[in-house]
Design a protein around this motif. Structure first.
Motif, short mmCIF file in Angstrom:
data_model
loop_
_atom_site.label_atom_id
_atom_site.label_comp_id
_atom_site.label_asym_id
_atom_site.label_seq_id
_atom_site.Cartn_x
_atom_site.Cartn_y
_atom_site.Cartn_z
N VAL A 71 5.45 7.09 1.76
CA VAL A 71 5.55 5.85 2.54
C VAL A 71 4.92 4.70 1.76
CG1 VAL A 71 5.01 4.68 4.71
CG2 VAL A 71 5.40 7.16 4.69
N VAL A 72 5.62 3.58 1.70
CA VAL A 72 5.09 2.33 1.17
C VAL A 72 5.17 1.28 2.26
CG1 VAL A 72 5.52 0.45 -0.46
CG2 VAL A 72 5.66 2.81 -1.24
N ARG B 298 -1.16 9.58 -5.50
CA ARG B 298 -0.15 9.78 -6.56
C ARG B 298 0.95 8.73 -6.46
NH1 ARG B 298 3.27 15.36 -7.80
NH2 ARG B 298 4.52 14.50 -9.52
N LEU B 299 1.44 8.50 -5.25
CA LEU B 299 2.48 7.48 -5.08
C LEU B 299 1.95 6.11 -5.47
CD1 LEU B 299 5.34 6.76 -4.08
CD2 LEU B 299 4.38 6.51 -1.78
N GLY B 300 0.71 5.83 -5.09
CA GLY B 300 0.11 4.55 -5.45
C GLY B 300 0.01 4.37 -6.95
N GLU B 301 -0.37 5.44 -7.66
CA GLU B 301 -0.47 5.35 -9.11
C GLU B 301 0.90 5.12 -9.74
OE1 GLU B 301 -2.35 9.02 -10.09
OE2 GLU B 301 -4.39 8.28 -9.70
N THR C 52 0.84 -1.19 0.00
CA THR C 52 0.00 0.00 0.00
C THR C 52 0.88 1.24 0.00
OG1 THR C 52 -0.16 0.02 2.43
CG2 THR C 52 -1.90 -1.13 1.21
N ALA C 53 0.33 2.34 -0.47
CA ALA C 53 1.04 3.61 -0.55
C ALA C 53 0.33 4.66 0.30
CB ALA C 53 1.14 4.08 -2.00
N SER C 54 1.08 5.68 0.69
CA SER C 54 0.54 6.70 1.58
C SER C 54 -0.25 7.78 0.85
CB SER C 54 1.69 7.37 2.35
OG SER C 54 2.64 7.94 1.46
N GLU D 279 -2.30 0.27 -3.96
CA GLU D 279 -3.54 0.83 -3.45
C GLU D 279 -3.28 1.65 -2.20
OE1 GLU D 279 -6.41 0.50 -5.00
OE2 GLU D 279 -5.62 -0.86 -6.54
N ILE D 280 -4.27 2.46 -1.84
CA ILE D 280 -4.26 3.13 -0.55
C ILE D 280 -4.90 2.19 0.46
CG2 ILE D 280 -4.96 5.18 0.74
CD1 ILE D 280 -3.08 5.73 -1.60
N SER D 281 -4.29 2.04 1.61
CA SER D 281 -4.80 1.10 2.60
C SER D 281 -6.19 1.51 3.09
CB SER D 281 -3.84 1.01 3.79
OG SER D 281 -4.39 0.17 4.80
N ASP D 282 -7.10 0.52 3.17
CA ASP D 282 -8.42 0.76 3.75
C ASP D 282 -8.61 -0.03 5.04
OD1 ASP D 282 -8.56 -1.80 2.76
OD2 ASP D 282 -10.32 -1.46 1.48
#
Length: 279
Positions: A179-180, A146-149, A141-143, A154-157
Protein backbone atom coordinates in the motif's frame (compact mmCIF):
# COMPACT_ATOMS: atom_id res chain seq x y z
CA UNK A 1 -25.98 -2.89 -10.28
CA UNK A 2 -22.77 -4.44 -11.57
CA UNK A 3 -21.06 -7.40 -9.93
CA UNK A 4 -17.42 -8.24 -9.29
CA UNK A 5 -16.94 -11.13 -11.72
CA UNK A 6 -15.11 -8.92 -14.22
CA UNK A 7 -12.44 -8.14 -11.62
CA UNK A 8 -10.85 -11.58 -11.87
CA UNK A 9 -8.06 -12.31 -14.31
CA UNK A 10 -6.92 -8.71 -14.80
CA UNK A 11 -3.49 -7.92 -16.26
CA UNK A 12 -0.95 -6.96 -13.57
CA UNK A 13 -3.67 -5.05 -11.73
CA UNK A 14 -3.03 -2.04 -9.53
CA UNK A 15 -5.70 -0.27 -7.49
CA UNK A 16 -6.06 3.50 -7.23
CA UNK A 17 -8.68 4.75 -4.76
CA UNK A 18 -9.97 8.06 -3.42
CA UNK A 19 -12.97 9.05 -1.33
CA UNK A 20 -14.83 12.33 -1.22
CA UNK A 21 -15.34 14.35 1.95
CA UNK A 22 -12.91 14.55 4.86
CA UNK A 23 -10.07 12.97 2.85
CA UNK A 24 -10.52 15.15 -0.24
CA UNK A 25 -9.70 18.84 0.13
CA UNK A 26 -10.47 20.72 -3.06
CA UNK A 27 -11.74 17.42 -4.52
CA UNK A 28 -8.15 16.87 -5.64
CA UNK A 29 -8.02 13.15 -4.82
CA UNK A 30 -11.40 12.28 -6.28
CA UNK A 31 -10.46 14.47 -9.24
CA UNK A 32 -7.72 11.98 -10.13
CA UNK A 33 -10.21 9.11 -10.17
CA UNK A 34 -12.67 11.14 -12.25
CA UNK A 35 -9.92 12.01 -14.71
CA UNK A 36 -8.75 8.41 -15.11
CA UNK A 37 -12.30 7.11 -15.46
CA UNK A 38 -13.17 9.66 -18.14
CA UNK A 39 -9.88 9.68 -20.03
CA UNK A 40 -9.48 5.90 -20.23
CA UNK A 41 -13.21 5.17 -20.55
CA UNK A 42 -13.17 2.86 -17.55
CA UNK A 43 -15.99 0.32 -17.31
CA UNK A 44 -18.09 -0.13 -14.21
CA UNK A 45 -17.61 -3.54 -12.61
CA UNK A 46 -18.96 -3.23 -9.08
CA UNK A 47 -20.96 -0.81 -6.98
CA UNK A 48 -21.74 -0.93 -3.27
CA UNK A 49 -25.40 -0.64 -2.30
CA UNK A 50 -25.57 2.83 -0.70
CA UNK A 51 -28.57 2.15 1.54
CA UNK A 52 -26.49 0.65 4.36
CA UNK A 53 -23.63 3.12 4.40
CA UNK A 54 -24.77 6.66 3.55
CA UNK A 55 -26.85 9.32 5.26
CA UNK A 56 -28.81 10.74 2.36
CA UNK A 57 -29.30 14.05 4.19
CA UNK A 58 -25.51 14.44 4.26
CA UNK A 59 -24.73 12.87 0.89
CA UNK A 60 -27.90 13.64 -1.01
CA UNK A 61 -28.96 11.95 -4.24
CA UNK A 62 -28.77 14.20 -7.28
CA UNK A 63 -30.84 14.57 -10.41
CA UNK A 64 -29.67 15.51 -13.87
CA UNK A 65 -30.93 15.51 -17.43
CA UNK A 66 -29.50 12.97 -19.88
CA UNK A 67 -30.73 13.37 -23.46
CA UNK A 68 -33.79 15.18 -22.15
CA UNK A 69 -34.62 12.47 -19.62
CA UNK A 70 -34.28 13.01 -15.87
CA UNK A 71 -31.91 10.61 -14.11
CA UNK A 72 -31.62 10.09 -10.34
CA UNK A 73 -28.16 9.24 -9.01
CA UNK A 74 -27.55 7.91 -5.50
CA UNK A 75 -24.27 8.41 -3.67
CA UNK A 76 -22.31 5.18 -3.76
CA UNK A 77 -18.86 3.70 -4.13
CA UNK A 78 -18.04 2.47 -7.61
CA UNK A 79 -15.29 0.14 -8.76
CA UNK A 80 -14.23 0.52 -12.38
CA UNK A 81 -11.52 -0.95 -14.61
CA UNK A 82 -9.35 1.09 -16.97
CA UNK A 83 -7.50 -0.98 -19.55
CA UNK A 84 -4.13 0.59 -20.26
CA UNK A 85 -1.62 -0.93 -22.69
CA UNK A 86 0.74 -1.89 -19.86
CA UNK A 87 -1.71 -3.08 -17.20
CA UNK A 88 -5.24 -2.81 -15.84
CA UNK A 89 -6.09 -0.17 -13.26
CA UNK A 90 -8.90 -0.78 -10.79
CA UNK A 91 -10.35 2.60 -9.83
CA UNK A 92 -12.37 3.05 -6.63
CA UNK A 93 -14.28 6.26 -6.01
CA UNK A 94 -17.18 7.52 -3.94
CA UNK A 95 -18.03 9.57 -0.86
CA UNK A 96 -16.61 8.58 2.50
CA UNK A 97 -19.35 6.46 4.14
CA UNK A 98 -21.41 7.75 7.06
CA UNK A 99 -22.28 4.42 8.69
CA UNK A 100 -20.90 0.92 9.34
CA UNK A 101 -17.31 1.51 8.34
CA UNK A 102 -16.14 -1.97 9.30
CA UNK A 103 -18.73 -3.63 7.09
CA UNK A 104 -17.95 -1.18 4.29
CA UNK A 105 -14.25 -2.01 4.49
CA UNK A 106 -15.06 -5.73 4.56
CA UNK A 107 -16.96 -5.35 1.28
CA UNK A 108 -14.03 -3.56 -0.32
CA UNK A 109 -11.53 -6.12 0.95
CA UNK A 110 -13.62 -8.96 -0.45
CA UNK A 111 -13.55 -7.24 -3.81
CA UNK A 112 -9.80 -6.59 -3.56
CA UNK A 113 -9.11 -10.24 -2.86
CA UNK A 114 -10.75 -11.01 -6.21
CA UNK A 115 -8.47 -8.48 -7.87
CA UNK A 116 -5.29 -9.54 -6.01
CA UNK A 117 -3.55 -6.25 -6.88
CA UNK A 118 0.18 -5.85 -7.19
CA UNK A 119 -0.19 -2.50 -5.40
CA UNK A 120 -2.88 -0.37 -3.79
CA UNK A 121 -2.46 3.40 -4.12
CA UNK A 122 -4.69 5.50 -1.87
CA UNK A 123 -5.11 9.21 -2.53
CA UNK A 124 -6.01 12.07 -0.22
CA UNK A 125 -5.78 15.84 -0.01
CA UNK A 126 -5.63 18.13 3.01
CA UNK A 127 -5.84 21.86 3.64
CA UNK A 128 -2.48 23.39 4.53
CA UNK A 129 -0.63 26.70 4.30
CA UNK A 130 1.01 25.79 0.97
CA UNK A 131 0.97 28.73 -1.50
CA UNK A 132 -0.92 28.16 -4.74
CA UNK A 133 1.95 29.58 -6.80
CA UNK A 134 4.46 26.86 -5.91
CA UNK A 135 4.60 23.14 -6.80
CA UNK A 136 2.01 21.17 -4.84
CA UNK A 137 3.62 19.25 -1.97
CA UNK A 138 2.62 15.58 -2.07
CA UNK A 139 3.46 13.48 0.96
CA UNK A 140 3.87 9.78 0.25
CA UNK A 141 4.15 6.87 2.67
CA UNK A 142 4.50 3.12 2.22
CA UNK A 143 3.03 0.22 4.18
CA UNK A 144 6.34 -1.57 4.67
CA UNK A 145 10.01 -0.74 5.03
CA UNK A 146 10.93 -2.73 1.92
CA UNK A 147 8.31 -1.02 -0.22
CA UNK A 148 9.40 2.34 1.13
CA UNK A 149 13.02 1.64 0.24
CA UNK A 150 12.03 0.58 -3.29
CA UNK A 151 9.99 3.74 -3.88
CA UNK A 152 11.91 6.23 -1.76
CA UNK A 153 9.04 6.67 0.70
CA UNK A 154 8.82 6.77 4.48
CA UNK A 155 6.68 4.70 6.81
CA UNK A 156 3.90 6.84 8.23
CA UNK A 157 4.35 7.95 11.85
CA UNK A 158 1.01 9.78 12.01
CA UNK A 159 -1.07 9.45 15.17
CA UNK A 160 -4.56 10.90 15.49
CA UNK A 161 -8.00 10.87 13.87
CA UNK A 162 -8.18 9.18 10.49
CA UNK A 163 -10.61 8.83 7.63
CA UNK A 164 -11.67 5.94 5.46
CA UNK A 165 -8.39 6.23 3.52
CA UNK A 166 -6.41 5.53 6.69
CA UNK A 167 -8.67 2.63 7.66
CA UNK A 168 -8.47 1.02 4.22
CA UNK A 169 -4.70 1.48 4.15
CA UNK A 170 -4.33 -0.32 7.47
CA UNK A 171 -6.62 -3.19 6.54
CA UNK A 172 -5.03 -3.72 3.13
CA UNK A 173 -1.59 -3.88 4.71
CA UNK A 174 -2.88 -6.35 7.31
CA UNK A 175 -3.79 -8.87 4.61
CA UNK A 176 -0.52 -8.38 2.75
CA UNK A 177 -1.27 -5.95 -0.07
CA UNK A 178 1.52 -3.41 -0.74
CA UNK A 179 0.00 0.00 0.00
CA UNK A 180 1.15 3.52 -0.87
CA UNK A 181 -0.69 6.59 0.42
CA UNK A 182 -0.28 9.92 -1.37
CA UNK A 183 -1.60 13.17 0.13
CA UNK A 184 -1.60 16.52 -1.64
CA UNK A 185 -1.45 19.84 0.19
CA UNK A 186 -4.24 22.21 -0.86
CA UNK A 187 -4.03 25.95 0.00
CA UNK A 188 -6.52 26.62 2.79
CA UNK A 189 -7.27 30.12 1.49
CA UNK A 190 -8.62 28.71 -1.78
CA UNK A 191 -10.29 25.51 -0.64
CA UNK A 192 -13.28 25.69 -2.97
CA UNK A 193 -13.22 22.74 -5.40
CA UNK A 194 -12.10 21.78 -7.89
CA UNK A 195 -8.34 22.07 -7.59
CA UNK A 196 -6.88 20.69 -10.84
CA UNK A 197 -3.34 21.68 -9.87
CA UNK A 198 -3.39 19.40 -6.83
CA UNK A 199 -5.10 16.65 -8.85
CA UNK A 200 -2.35 16.90 -11.46
CA UNK A 201 0.33 16.65 -8.76
CA UNK A 202 -1.29 13.50 -7.37
CA UNK A 203 -1.63 12.00 -10.84
CA UNK A 204 2.08 12.60 -11.45
CA UNK A 205 3.00 10.83 -8.23
CA UNK A 206 0.74 7.90 -9.10
CA UNK A 207 2.59 7.70 -12.40
CA UNK A 208 5.92 7.54 -10.55
CA UNK A 209 4.80 4.99 -7.96
CA UNK A 210 3.36 2.64 -10.56
CA UNK A 211 6.11 3.37 -13.13
CA UNK A 212 3.26 3.79 -15.56
CA UNK A 213 2.73 6.60 -18.12
CA UNK A 214 -0.59 8.32 -17.46
CA UNK A 215 -2.03 10.90 -19.81
CA UNK A 216 -2.82 14.15 -18.01
CA UNK A 217 -5.20 15.20 -20.79
CA UNK A 218 -6.70 18.61 -20.03
CA UNK A 219 -5.56 18.63 -16.39
CA UNK A 220 -2.39 20.58 -17.18
CA UNK A 221 -4.31 23.35 -18.97
CA UNK A 222 -6.95 23.36 -16.22
CA UNK A 223 -4.21 23.70 -13.60
CA UNK A 224 -2.68 26.69 -15.43
CA UNK A 225 -6.05 28.42 -15.70
CA UNK A 226 -6.76 27.72 -12.03
CA UNK A 227 -3.51 29.42 -10.95
CA UNK A 228 -4.30 32.42 -13.16
CA UNK A 229 -7.79 32.74 -11.68
CA UNK A 230 -6.48 32.53 -8.12
CA UNK A 231 -3.78 35.08 -8.95
CA UNK A 232 -6.52 37.50 -10.02
CA UNK A 233 -8.49 36.95 -6.83
CA UNK A 234 -5.40 37.38 -4.64
CA UNK A 235 -4.33 40.57 -6.41
CA UNK A 236 -7.69 42.17 -5.55
CA UNK A 237 -7.04 41.85 -1.80
CA UNK A 238 -3.78 43.40 -0.47
CA UNK A 239 -4.01 41.52 2.83
CA UNK A 240 -4.31 38.13 1.13
CA UNK A 241 -1.58 39.08 -1.36
CA UNK A 242 0.75 39.91 1.53
CA UNK A 243 -0.12 36.62 3.25
CA UNK A 244 0.55 34.61 0.08
CA UNK A 245 3.90 36.38 -0.38
CA UNK A 246 4.87 35.31 3.15
CA UNK A 247 3.87 31.73 2.37
CA UNK A 248 5.94 31.82 -0.81
CA UNK A 249 8.98 33.04 1.10
CA UNK A 250 8.61 30.27 3.67
CA UNK A 251 8.05 27.65 0.96
CA UNK A 252 11.12 28.73 -0.97
CA UNK A 253 13.24 28.57 2.18
CA UNK A 254 12.01 25.04 2.95
CA UNK A 255 12.33 23.67 -0.59
CA UNK A 256 15.63 21.87 -1.23
CA UNK A 257 17.51 22.38 -4.47
CA UNK A 258 16.93 19.75 -7.16
CA UNK A 259 18.96 16.59 -6.64
CA UNK A 260 20.32 14.09 -9.11
CA UNK A 261 17.56 11.68 -8.10
CA UNK A 262 14.78 14.20 -8.66
CA UNK A 263 16.19 15.21 -12.04
CA UNK A 264 16.51 11.56 -13.05
CA UNK A 265 12.92 10.87 -11.97
CA UNK A 266 11.65 13.77 -14.10
CA UNK A 267 13.65 12.52 -17.09
CA UNK A 268 12.30 8.98 -16.67
CA UNK A 269 8.77 10.41 -16.57
CA UNK A 270 9.45 12.26 -19.82
CA UNK A 271 10.74 9.08 -21.47
CA UNK A 272 7.67 7.11 -20.41
CA UNK A 273 5.34 9.69 -21.88
CA UNK A 274 7.40 9.96 -25.10
CA UNK A 275 7.38 6.18 -25.56
CA UNK A 276 3.61 6.06 -24.98
CA UNK A 277 3.05 8.74 -27.65
CA UNK A 278 5.24 6.85 -30.13
CA UNK A 279 3.39 3.62 -29.37
Amino acid sequence: MADARGLRGLRNPAVVAAFGGWNDAGEAASGVIDHLVDHYKARLEFAIDPEEFYDFQVNRPTTRLVDGERVLEWPTTEVLVAELPERDLVLIGGPEPNYRWQEYIARLLSMLRSVNPEMVVLLGAMLTDAPHTRPVPVNGTASSKRLGEDLGLEISDYEGPTGIVGVLSHECAQIGFPVVSLWASVPHYVAEPPNPKAALALLTRVEDVLNLPLDAGELAEDATRWVEQVDELVSDDPDIASYVAALEERSDADTPAPTGDSIAAEFERYLRRRDRRRG
